[in-house]
Design an enzyme around this catalytic site. Sequence first.
Site, PDB file in Angstrom:
ATOM      1  N   SER A 338      38.662  30.391  49.115  1.00 40.12           N
ATOM      2  CA  SER A 338      37.632  30.951  50.017  1.00 40.12           C
ATOM      3  C   SER A 338      36.331  30.222  49.718  1.00 40.12           C
ATOM      4  O   SER A 338      35.556  30.632  48.856  1.00 40.12           O
ATOM      5  CB  SER A 338      37.491  32.461  49.808  1.00 40.12           C
ATOM      6  OG  SER A 338      37.249  32.755  48.457  1.00 40.12           O
ATOM      7  N   ALA A 340      33.616  29.061  51.755  1.00 40.53           N
ATOM      8  CA  ALA A 340      32.322  29.179  52.439  1.00 40.53           C
ATOM      9  C   ALA A 340      31.309  29.896  51.539  1.00 40.53           C
ATOM     10  O   ALA A 340      31.672  30.830  50.819  1.00 40.53           O
ATOM     11  CB  ALA A 340      32.503  29.933  53.746  1.00 40.53           C
ATOM     12  N   ASP A 362      38.882  28.140  54.145  1.00 40.84           N
ATOM     13  CA  ASP A 362      38.251  29.404  54.510  1.00 40.84           C
ATOM     14  C   ASP A 362      38.885  29.888  55.804  1.00 40.84           C
ATOM     15  O   ASP A 362      39.070  29.104  56.746  1.00 40.84           O
ATOM     16  CB  ASP A 362      36.745  29.261  54.689  1.00 40.84           C
ATOM     17  CG  ASP A 362      36.042  30.598  54.614  1.00 40.84           C
ATOM     18  OD1 ASP A 362      35.658  31.006  53.495  1.00 40.84           O
ATOM     19  OD2 ASP A 362      35.890  31.256  55.668  1.00 40.84           O
ATOM     20  N   ASP A 406      37.556  33.057  44.873  1.00 40.01           N
ATOM     21  CA  ASP A 406      36.405  33.960  44.932  1.00 40.01           C
ATOM     22  C   ASP A 406      36.693  34.943  46.058  1.00 40.01           C
ATOM     23  O   ASP A 406      36.311  34.734  47.211  1.00 40.01           O
ATOM     24  CB  ASP A 406      35.125  33.172  45.181  1.00 40.01           C
ATOM     25  CG  ASP A 406      33.891  34.049  45.105  1.00 40.01           C
ATOM     26  OD1 ASP A 406      33.970  35.115  44.487  1.00 40.01           O
ATOM     27  OD2 ASP A 406      32.854  33.672  45.681  1.00 40.01           O
ATOM     28  N   CYS A 459      32.282  39.619  43.508  1.00 43.20           N
ATOM     29  CA  CYS A 459      30.897  40.063  43.338  1.00 43.20           C
ATOM     30  C   CYS A 459      30.840  41.581  43.394  1.00 43.20           C
ATOM     31  O   CYS A 459      29.989  42.165  44.049  1.00 43.20           O
ATOM     32  CB  CYS A 459      29.993  39.446  44.406  1.00 43.20           C
ATOM     33  SG  CYS A 459      30.559  39.728  46.093  1.00 43.20           S
TER      34      CYS A 459
END
Length: 629
Positions: A338, A340, A362, A406, A459
């Site tokens: 992923s 982007a 992506d 990610d 995140c």
Amino acid sequence: MGRKGNFVEKTPSGPGRKAKKQKPPTLPDHLKEAKEPRETLGRRSQKRAAKRSAVKAGTATRKKPVKKNKAVPDESLDSEGMSDDDGERKQLFDDGDSDSMGGQSEDDEPLDDNFKGSSGDSSDDDEEELPIEKKSKQLKLKKKQEDELGEKELLMNIQQSEKYTLPSGEEIEKELLLPPDLTILKSRIKEVVGVLSDFTIKREEGRDRVEYLDQLRRDLCSYYSYNDFLMGAFMETFPLGELIDFLEANETPRPMTIRTNTLKTRRRDLAQALINRGVNLDPIGKWSKVGLVIYNSQVPVGATPEYLAGHYILQGASSFLPVMALAPQEGDKVLDMSAAPGGKTSHIAALMKNTGMLFANDANPDRAKAVVGNLHRLGVTNAVVMTYDGKVLPKMSRGYNRVLLDAPCSGTGVISKDPSAKTSKDSKDINRCSHLQKELILAAIDCADEGGYIVYSTCSVLVQENEWVVDYALKKRHVKVVDTGLEFGREGFPRFQKLVFHPSVKLCRRFYPHTHNMDGFFVAKLKKISNNIPSTAEEIEEEEPAEEKNSNDSDDDTSAKSRRMKRKKGSKANDSNNKNSNPKIKKGSDAKHEKANGVAKTGIVKKKVGNLKKKVLGKQMKGPIKQRK
């Protein structure tokens, strides 16, 4: 002919020409007289010195301070009704001649024109203070006493209100009707946290801990504008003292950081160029050699000539960590699942120095355009951009040396960037993200080659999206968790409430905004041991330690093989015994005995029952088919 000579003798007018040219004689330093430095005194200091000398000589006496309100006894009064002190005061202010000061007053003494500072003692300064100085000292003393009294009263109030009482139901209903008062909420949050920190002593009688926690959750939701689910999740993840710091850190934005593109420049040269343009910056820390923190700037950081030339990219500090943990080498085949907007991809390319092969994928074609633009601007030439669903990548190509995932997440670690996450996330969103992350991490493991590395990052700070997903991957694939290589960060949670994860989950790293001053982040590094897919979790638990032992000692390898041979022999013996025995299902004590002997026998019994069912179903199916013929 000629001039008439004048032979009158003339007296010499002075030294000759040579004598005039000579300099005056100079003496060496040891022959010169040592002059003592003369201390110069000010006007007031000269007065005080004259008074001290007069007191020593006995020509004057030191006056003593007289209290104003003190009554004067009758005996000390003379015939005119005046005390001795009054007489002395009268003599001091008389204009006539007096022998008390040697026949001349102090004010009449000549003073030198000296304006330098005084060198008298501090005690003498106190004796001759100006009225304004005395008043200022009195005010300071009064203020100090008032502050001490205020602190004592505050301590008394704290001791009196040691047991905090929760608001009643009527008070809560009234608060719901009115707009929230932030000062009341903040003080109540502080009180409730103080009670929960020492619950046995400070709690109110008849009140349970759950009631205090419910009140605290409601107040935190009102004060920080979170929904009930997300605040409950944070209260389960953090201790109460740390929770307040985390929520406060989410209210302030993180500092702006940039990453130097080492394909085109060095950090030192970039910093100098930006400083010349009026940018105030510093290195991000010892842990990174390419990061810079920008405090303020006179020019837009995203439109400088250096930015347009591809010398740097705007990137959060936490986004450096997954690439540092991945540690790609020159000539590797790397996959970014992923990619982007391209910050991590360009960082990987910089570490590889534009060698090897880099595949940036992506699922969103619109976001992939941003990846292409950033890679062109930063001068990356070894990358291929794809727009496939990450779950189908193992069917397309495998054999990657390193894979970076990610994963898309709920964003609970970047609330300072996106405050809408405070109220928009619920349990369904978390479960949906967790399910997608589990699918993607299995696909990333399948894409990697044997011995390859997979870095999983989010995140988010919630356990459902981090340790839970890693533990699921350990059960479903033949991988193990290895050290990330990051020098800082907190360890992962091997236990969370009633959940118990694999002990190696401790090697993962967590980053928080209130401790590391960066976005909340989670980083885990996995190593693929083999392409074999275990059928149950029990096989993984047995095989993973065996693989670790193989890497350490060859002796342990032989012991593990001998154990496996014994298990195979035991299973063969059980098969022969089962063939000789009655094929029907055993009753009572025999079934219990088989369960006690181990997993192998129960598995054989289940297989036999399944075979019997197939035979019965086959006979039932043959009947109607023959009738049709």
